[in-house]
Enzyme design. Structure first.
Site, PDB file in Angstrom:
ATOM      1  N   LYS A 160       0.827  -1.214   0.000  1.00  0.00           N
ATOM      2  CA  LYS A 160       0.000   0.000   0.000  1.00  0.00           C
ATOM      3  C   LYS A 160       0.854   1.254   0.000  1.00  0.00           C
ATOM      4  O   LYS A 160       1.975   1.246   0.492  1.00  0.00           O
ATOM      5  CB  LYS A 160      -0.928   0.002   1.229  1.00  0.00           C
ATOM      6  CG  LYS A 160      -1.952  -1.124   1.180  1.00  0.00           C
ATOM      7  CD  LYS A 160      -2.786  -1.194   2.433  1.00  0.00           C
ATOM      8  CE  LYS A 160      -3.940  -0.220   2.405  1.00  0.00           C
ATOM      9  NZ  LYS A 160      -4.904  -0.493   3.496  1.00  0.00           N
ATOM     10  N   GLY A 166      -7.897   6.625  -2.333  1.00  0.00           N
ATOM     11  CA  GLY A 166      -8.600   6.291  -3.576  1.00  0.00           C
ATOM     12  C   GLY A 166      -8.208   4.951  -4.178  1.00  0.00           C
ATOM     13  O   GLY A 166      -8.387   4.727  -5.365  1.00  0.00           O
ATOM     14  N   GLU A 202       0.830  -4.666   4.472  1.00  0.00           N
ATOM     15  CA  GLU A 202      -0.177  -5.090   5.439  1.00  0.00           C
ATOM     16  C   GLU A 202      -0.486  -6.548   5.174  1.00  0.00           C
ATOM     17  O   GLU A 202      -0.398  -7.011   4.033  1.00  0.00           O
ATOM     18  CB  GLU A 202      -1.479  -4.283   5.261  1.00  0.00           C
ATOM     19  CG  GLU A 202      -1.533  -3.002   6.043  1.00  0.00           C
ATOM     20  CD  GLU A 202      -2.842  -2.233   5.841  1.00  0.00           C
ATOM     21  OE1 GLU A 202      -3.807  -2.808   5.297  1.00  0.00           O
ATOM     22  OE2 GLU A 202      -2.875  -1.063   6.224  1.00  0.00           O
ATOM     23  N   HIS A 210     -15.705  -3.977   5.285  1.00  0.00           N
ATOM     24  CA  HIS A 210     -15.271  -2.613   5.598  1.00  0.00           C
ATOM     25  C   HIS A 210     -16.393  -1.967   6.406  1.00  0.00           C
ATOM     26  O   HIS A 210     -17.484  -1.746   5.896  1.00  0.00           O
ATOM     27  CB  HIS A 210     -15.013  -1.851   4.295  1.00  0.00           C
ATOM     28  CG  HIS A 210     -14.684  -0.396   4.492  1.00  0.00           C
ATOM     29  ND1 HIS A 210     -13.516   0.174   4.041  1.00  0.00           N
ATOM     30  CD2 HIS A 210     -15.371   0.599   5.093  1.00  0.00           C
ATOM     31  CE1 HIS A 210     -13.509   1.465   4.365  1.00  0.00           C
ATOM     32  NE2 HIS A 210     -14.624   1.745   5.006  1.00  0.00           N
ATOM     33  N   GLU A 290      -7.715   3.263   8.433  1.00  0.00           N
ATOM     34  CA  GLU A 290      -7.269   4.649   8.315  1.00  0.00           C
ATOM     35  C   GLU A 290      -8.340   5.557   8.894  1.00  0.00           C
ATOM     36  O   GLU A 290      -9.467   5.131   9.135  1.00  0.00           O
ATOM     37  CB  GLU A 290      -6.995   5.028   6.861  1.00  0.00           C
ATOM     38  CG  GLU A 290      -8.232   5.038   5.980  1.00  0.00           C
ATOM     39  CD  GLU A 290      -7.972   5.696   4.631  1.00  0.00           C
ATOM     40  OE1 GLU A 290      -7.040   6.505   4.508  1.00  0.00           O
ATOM     41  OE2 GLU A 290      -8.731   5.397   3.695  1.00  0.00           O
ATOM     42  N   ARG A 294     -12.345  14.290   7.314  1.00  0.00           N
ATOM     43  CA  ARG A 294     -13.233  15.134   6.498  1.00  0.00           C
ATOM     44  C   ARG A 294     -14.628  14.532   6.509  1.00  0.00           C
ATOM     45  O   ARG A 294     -14.845  13.483   7.105  1.00  0.00           O
ATOM     46  CB  ARG A 294     -12.721  15.153   5.060  1.00  0.00           C
ATOM     47  CG  ARG A 294     -12.541  13.737   4.535  1.00  0.00           C
ATOM     48  CD  ARG A 294     -12.318  13.677   3.058  1.00  0.00           C
ATOM     49  NE  ARG A 294     -11.815  12.389   2.610  1.00  0.00           N
ATOM     50  CZ  ARG A 294     -12.535  11.316   2.398  1.00  0.00           C
ATOM     51  NH1 ARG A 294     -13.835  11.336   2.604  1.00  0.00           N
ATOM     52  NH2 ARG A 294     -11.996  10.178   1.988  1.00  0.00           N
ATOM     53  N   VAL A 297     -18.191  10.848   1.589  1.00  0.00           N
ATOM     54  CA  VAL A 297     -19.223  10.792   0.538  1.00  0.00           C
ATOM     55  C   VAL A 297     -20.528  10.223   1.113  1.00  0.00           C
ATOM     56  O   VAL A 297     -21.615  10.739   0.882  1.00  0.00           O
ATOM     57  CB  VAL A 297     -18.733   9.897  -0.632  1.00  0.00           C
ATOM     58  CG1 VAL A 297     -19.839   9.697  -1.656  1.00  0.00           C
ATOM     59  CG2 VAL A 297     -17.490  10.471  -1.277  1.00  0.00           C
TER      60      VAL A 297
HETATM   61  P1  ADP Z   1      -7.616   4.012   0.203  1.00  0.00           P
HETATM   62  O1  ADP Z   1      -7.274   5.030   1.257  1.00  0.00           O
HETATM   63  O2  ADP Z   1      -6.672   4.022  -0.962  1.00  0.00           O
HETATM   64  O3  ADP Z   1      -9.055   4.049  -0.194  1.00  0.00           O
HETATM   65  P2  ADP Z   1      -7.896   1.960   2.228  1.00  0.00           P
HETATM   66  O4  ADP Z   1      -6.753   1.639   3.108  1.00  0.00           O
HETATM   67  O5  ADP Z   1      -8.998   2.804   2.804  1.00  0.00           O
HETATM   68  O6  ADP Z   1      -7.361   2.592   0.878  1.00  0.00           O
HETATM   69  O7  ADP Z   1      -8.545   0.607   1.687  1.00  0.00           O
HETATM   70  C1  ADP Z   1      -9.592   0.592   0.729  1.00  0.00           C
HETATM   71  C2  ADP Z   1     -10.144  -0.820   0.572  1.00  0.00           C
HETATM   72  O8  ADP Z   1      -9.114  -1.719   0.123  1.00  0.00           O
HETATM   73  C3  ADP Z   1     -10.667  -1.468   1.843  1.00  0.00           C
HETATM   74  O9  ADP Z   1     -11.991  -1.080   2.139  1.00  0.00           O
HETATM   75  C4  ADP Z   1     -10.555  -2.933   1.498  1.00  0.00           C
HETATM   76  O10 ADP Z   1     -11.584  -3.349   0.647  1.00  0.00           O
HETATM   77  C5  ADP Z   1      -9.258  -2.996   0.720  1.00  0.00           C
HETATM   78  N1  ADP Z   1      -8.114  -3.274   1.619  1.00  0.00           N
HETATM   79  C6  ADP Z   1      -7.249  -2.368   2.122  1.00  0.00           C
HETATM   80  N2  ADP Z   1      -6.319  -2.959   2.921  1.00  0.00           N
HETATM   81  C7  ADP Z   1      -6.601  -4.267   2.917  1.00  0.00           C
HETATM   82  C8  ADP Z   1      -6.011  -5.423   3.559  1.00  0.00           C
HETATM   83  N3  ADP Z   1      -4.945  -5.321   4.338  1.00  0.00           N
HETATM   84  N4  ADP Z   1      -6.573  -6.631   3.332  1.00  0.00           N
HETATM   85  C9  ADP Z   1      -7.660  -6.751   2.519  1.00  0.00           C
HETATM   86  N5  ADP Z   1      -8.255  -5.726   1.902  1.00  0.00           N
HETATM   87  C10 ADP Z   1      -7.741  -4.490   2.087  1.00  0.00           C
END
Ligand code: ADP
Length: 508
Positions: A160, A166, A202, A210, A290, A294, A297
């Site tokens: 990540k 996004g 991660e 989520h 995270e 803000r 949506v």
């Molecule tokens: P962004 O900030 O780019 O939107 P996020 O960290 O909020 O990224 O993650 C967005 C989505 O990606 C999560 O809701 C989930 O579906 C998937 N995701 C993120 N991290 C993981 C993980 N460690 N394992 C499985 N799915 C993940």
């Protein structure tokens, strides 16, 4: 702090319109900014005043913090609402607003900064006793080191972007074989998207859900949680349908998540509206993903169930007001669901479908809300996110809420561009969604079952265009194709009219 009388909205589209509406209810004057692509946009028409902020590309307009602050000063605004996206999570912009004597309607810059870089936020949260998704302690630049860490965490892992958002720069790696290529690609993508190539690892959680907690804090030490939102219906890690309450969260889990979210916010001295996102595994253990510093949506579904106007409270809190409730007073009622309506074509890989909206009928009726940013005659520009509206519905229980949103979607009529409305209805109708049995992999796993045929209006256009083409050479063949008694030039006229109708979709 002096009360807020004039707000500049540093955003566009539906969220700018939504903020303007609350300001109007509060007797606050509004200032819109617009790029060259947005001269005729709805938010420009709705605001009391509007100023050009720059050319079409966001980087030269909506992301130009200096230009936005100049306009705020010129217009005599005393506060800036950043909406979501664009400058909303930019701590430097929030500080610059304060220096210019403008109230930034959002959290203190230090809190934004603490949550802005994901690796820093994870470390802060770990120290505060908040469970985080297992992973690397910080960003990793060396490939060998990254591989060692991945082995320790155990495959599959998720690469990540430290500066991420996004869904960009995110990559699942199943084993050692593909690791090297994925690591390089993730760094390149991250650099391209954020100008920062730091990535971290991660543990990839299998089929997680989520679930996020809406928080609100004032500047007098009160931090409340306003319930959860389930956002597992995602396409490419982007939310499409959200609901509250979550089908898997019971009273005890809700309280535990709420309390952990409050702890997270307190650890960074948070104020204003914020959202703590969690991933939930099959055992219903939840992990901090995270914090979004803000308005989200999907905030309308929380508004439906709590009866609160979150934008009003953002403005109150930014102006120094205190939240008048205790945690026990917050009792969400019923069930709300939101679907994001996009100008895109599900039958063609969800390709954006900008263009001129020839006709528009927006759903209404009992307990239905459309947060739109477009109108008939408006041209959806190619430069920005193609979301044109958020449709949400409330009901006393989940089954009726689904039926109601489905009914509302069936009232949606958008002519001239292609939208995902029919596809959204298929998602709502899927037995797994109806049963509440879905996770973040649901849309990808069920893609085939959910696939929609091309829009009938467009299929007709294609047919008529083909007929017109054939007609040029063979009148009889054109007749066979259309079943119409085509006479000199008619097919051309018809096809021309139809393709003008669908121009947005056909030009790309
Ligand atoms: P962004 O900030 O780019 O939107 P996020 O960290 O909020 O990224 O993650 C967005 C989505 O990606 C999560 O809701 C989930 O579906 C998937 N995701 C993120 N991290 C993981 C993980 N460690 N394992 C499985 N799915 C993940």
């Amino acid at each position: 702090m002096a009360s807020i009388r004039k707000v500049l909205i540093a955003n566009r589209g539906e969220i700018a319109c939504r903020i303007i509406r609350t300001c109007r209810e509060m007797g606050i004057a509004t200032v819109a900014v617009y790029s060259d692509a947005d001269r005729a946009a709805l938010h420009v028409r709705m605001a009391n005043e509007a100023y050009r902020v720059g050319p079409a590309p966001a980087r030269e307009s909506y992301l130009d913090g200096g230009a936005v602050i100049d306009i705020a000063r010129r217009a005599g605004a005393d506060a800036v609402h950043p909406g979501y996206g664009f400058l909303s999570e930019n701590a430097a912009f929030a500080s610059a607003c304060a220096e210019a004597g403008l109230v930034f309607i959002g959290p203190p810059p230090a809190a934004m900064e603490a949550m802005g870089v994901k690796t820093v936020a994870r470390e802060r949260m770990r120290q505060a006793g908040v469970p985080v998704v297992p992973g690397s302690p910080g960003p990793v630049t060396d490939e060998g080191e990254a591989l060692r860490l991945a082995r320790g965490i155990g495959f599959p892992v998720m690469l990540k972007a430290a500066a991420g958002g996004g869904g960009k720069g995110m990559r699942k790696v199943d084993g050692e074989a593909g690791f090297s290529a994925a690591f390089l690609a993730a760094r390149r993508e991250t650099q391209g998207a954020f100008g920062d190539d730091r990535v971290y690892l991660e543990k990839y959680l299998d089929e997680p859900r989520h679930v996020e907690i809406q928080l609100f804090a004032d500047r007098h030490g009160k931090t409340l949680w306003l319930g959860e939102r389930e956002c597992s219906v995602q396409r490419r890690h982007q939310k499409v349908i959200e609901e509250t309450p979550s089908p898997i969260v019971d009273e005890g889990m809700r309280r535990r998540m709420g309390e952990v979210a409050v702890r997270a916010a307190r650890a960074v001295s948070y104020a204003g509206a914020g959202t703590v996102e969690f991933l939930v595994d099959a055992r219903r253990d939840f992990y901090f993903l995270e914090m979004n510093t803000r308005l989200q949506v999907e905030h309308p579904i929380t508004e439906w169930c709590t009866g609160l106007d979150l934008v009003r409270w953002q403005i109150e809190v930014a102006g120094g007001g205190a939240l008048p409730w205790a945690q026990e007073d917050v009792r969400p009622r019923g069930h709300a669901i939101e679907a994001r309506v996009y100008a895109e074509d599900p039958a063609r890989g969800f390709l954006p479908s900008p263009g001129r909206i020839k006709a528009l009928r927006v759903p209404s009726g009992p307990w239905v809300r459309d947060d739109g940013g477009v109108y008939a005659g408006y041209t959806v520009p190619i430069h920005y996110d193609p979301m044109i509206s958020k449709l949400s519905a409330w009901a006393p229980d989940r089954a009726i809420a689904i039926d109601r949103l489905r009914r509302a979607l069936s009232e949606y009529l958008v002519r001239g561009i292609t939208t995902n409305v029919r596809w959204l209805r298929r998602v709502l109708d899927h037995p797994d969604f109806r049963g509440g049995r879905y996770d973040t992999t649901f849309l990808a796993r069920r893609a085939k079952e959910l696939a929609t045929d091309p829009d009938p209006a467009l299929a007709e256009t294609a047919l008529l265009a083909a007929a017109a083409h054939a007609f040029a050479r063979d009148e009889e063949r054109a007749r066979q194709l259309t079943g119409l008694r085509v006479q000199g030039g008619d097919a051309w006229k018809l096809a021309g009219r139809r393709s003008a109708l669908a121009r947005g979709s056909w030009s790309r």
